[in-house]
Design a protein around this motif. Structure first.
Motif, mmCIF file in Angstrom:
data_model
loop_
_atom_site.group_PDB
_atom_site.id
_atom_site.type_symbol
_atom_site.label_atom_id
_atom_site.label_comp_id
_atom_site.label_asym_id
_atom_site.label_seq_id
_atom_site.Cartn_x
_atom_site.Cartn_y
_atom_site.Cartn_z
ATOM 1 N N PRO A 3 0.802 -1.232 0.000
ATOM 2 C CA PRO A 3 0.000 0.000 0.000
ATOM 3 C C PRO A 3 0.836 1.285 0.000
ATOM 4 O O PRO A 3 0.398 2.306 -0.521
ATOM 5 C CB PRO A 3 -0.826 -0.103 1.289
ATOM 6 N N LEU A 4 2.042 1.229 0.546
ATOM 7 C CA LEU A 4 2.908 2.411 0.578
ATOM 8 C C LEU A 4 3.426 2.789 -0.804
ATOM 9 O O LEU A 4 3.747 3.947 -1.057
ATOM 10 C CB LEU A 4 4.083 2.180 1.531
ATOM 11 N N ALA A 126 15.190 1.811 2.033
ATOM 12 C CA ALA A 126 15.363 1.760 3.491
ATOM 13 C C ALA A 126 14.234 2.530 4.184
ATOM 14 O O ALA A 126 13.680 2.072 5.194
ATOM 15 C CB ALA A 126 16.730 2.320 3.884
ATOM 16 N N ALA A 127 13.874 3.700 3.631
ATOM 17 C CA ALA A 127 12.783 4.489 4.204
ATOM 18 C C ALA A 127 11.442 3.771 4.027
ATOM 19 O O ALA A 127 10.576 3.836 4.907
ATOM 20 C CB ALA A 127 12.733 5.880 3.565
ATOM 21 N N LEU A 128 11.271 3.061 2.914
ATOM 22 C CA LEU A 128 10.059 2.272 2.687
ATOM 23 C C LEU A 128 9.942 1.183 3.741
ATOM 24 O O LEU A 128 8.869 0.963 4.312
ATOM 25 C CB LEU A 128 10.087 1.666 1.278
ATOM 26 N N SER A 129 11.044 0.518 4.030
ATOM 27 C CA SER A 129 11.057 -0.526 5.058
ATOM 28 C C SER A 129 10.687 0.060 6.425
ATOM 29 O O SER A 129 9.879 -0.514 7.166
ATOM 30 C CB SER A 129 12.435 -1.186 5.115
ATOM 31 N N ALA A 132 6.988 0.900 6.478
ATOM 32 C CA ALA A 132 6.178 -0.320 6.594
ATOM 33 C C ALA A 132 6.190 -0.828 8.029
ATOM 34 O O ALA A 132 5.163 -1.246 8.570
ATOM 35 C CB ALA A 132 6.687 -1.388 5.636
ATOM 36 N N THR A 133 7.342 -0.781 8.681
ATOM 37 C CA THR A 133 7.461 -1.198 10.077
ATOM 38 C C THR A 133 6.632 -0.294 10.975
ATOM 39 O O THR A 133 5.930 -0.762 11.867
ATOM 40 C CB THR A 133 8.941 -1.194 10.510
ATOM 41 N N ALA A 134 6.691 1.017 10.731
ATOM 42 C CA ALA A 134 5.913 1.982 11.523
ATOM 43 C C ALA A 134 4.417 1.764 11.331
ATOM 44 O O ALA A 134 3.647 1.915 12.296
ATOM 45 C CB ALA A 134 6.300 3.412 11.144
ATOM 46 N N ASN A 135 3.985 1.411 10.139
ATOM 47 C CA ASN A 135 2.561 1.156 9.874
ATOM 48 C C ASN A 135 2.050 -0.070 10.608
ATOM 49 O O ASN A 135 0.869 -0.152 10.948
ATOM 50 C CB ASN A 135 2.301 0.994 8.375
#
Length: 137
Positions: A3-4, A126-129, A132-135
């Motif tokens: 989704p990101l 890296a920012a996507l990862s 995703a972790t924060a979501n």
């Protein structure tokens, strides 16, 4: 993770180019996510201007984007994000292709495009990862 990438509204959380120009002008149209989602930007010389449209979205495997730069060089760069199960999560592959014409062709003769944008893509992944972790939290 999917989704990101599948919504340009989410790209501000992870795209390495979102903070290049603090006064970047953005506009969104079409669908909020998936096929038909559109994003236009215009900014300073480093940010340039252009547009993107999601032209294919196959949950949870791949997203294809038509990326068009209008400044500083005109270019169309088909871009694909491929997602696959990986160790402890999802592995994302970000691939950008295209043909250089005019001034962009001359520029490409002297510059290695992989070196020029590869680091940005690594930072973006890296920012996507992280996003995703924060979501998930």
């Amino acid at each position: 993770m999917f989704p990101l990438v599948n919504s340009f509204l989410e790209w501000t959380k992870w795209s390495p180019w979102e903070n290049v120009d603090p006064e970047l002008n953005r506009s969104y149209s079409g669908s909020d996510a998936g096929v038909g989602a559109k994003y236009d930007w215009s900014g300073n010389r480093k940010a340039g201007s252009g547009n993107m449209e999601i032209v294919e979205s196959e949950f949870p495997r791949s997203i294809k984007v038509r990326l068009e730069f209008t400044k500083p060089f005109k270019a169309v760069n088909p871009t694909t994000f491929t997602c696959a199960p990986g160790d402890g999560g999802t592995q994302v592959r970000w691939r950008m292709t295209g043909e250089n014409k005019g001034l962009a062709k001359v520029f490409a003769l002297f510059m290695n495009m992989d070196k020029m944008v590869g680091g940005d893509c690594e930072r973006g992944l890296a920012a996507l990862s992280a996003a995703a972790t924060a979501n998930k939290a």
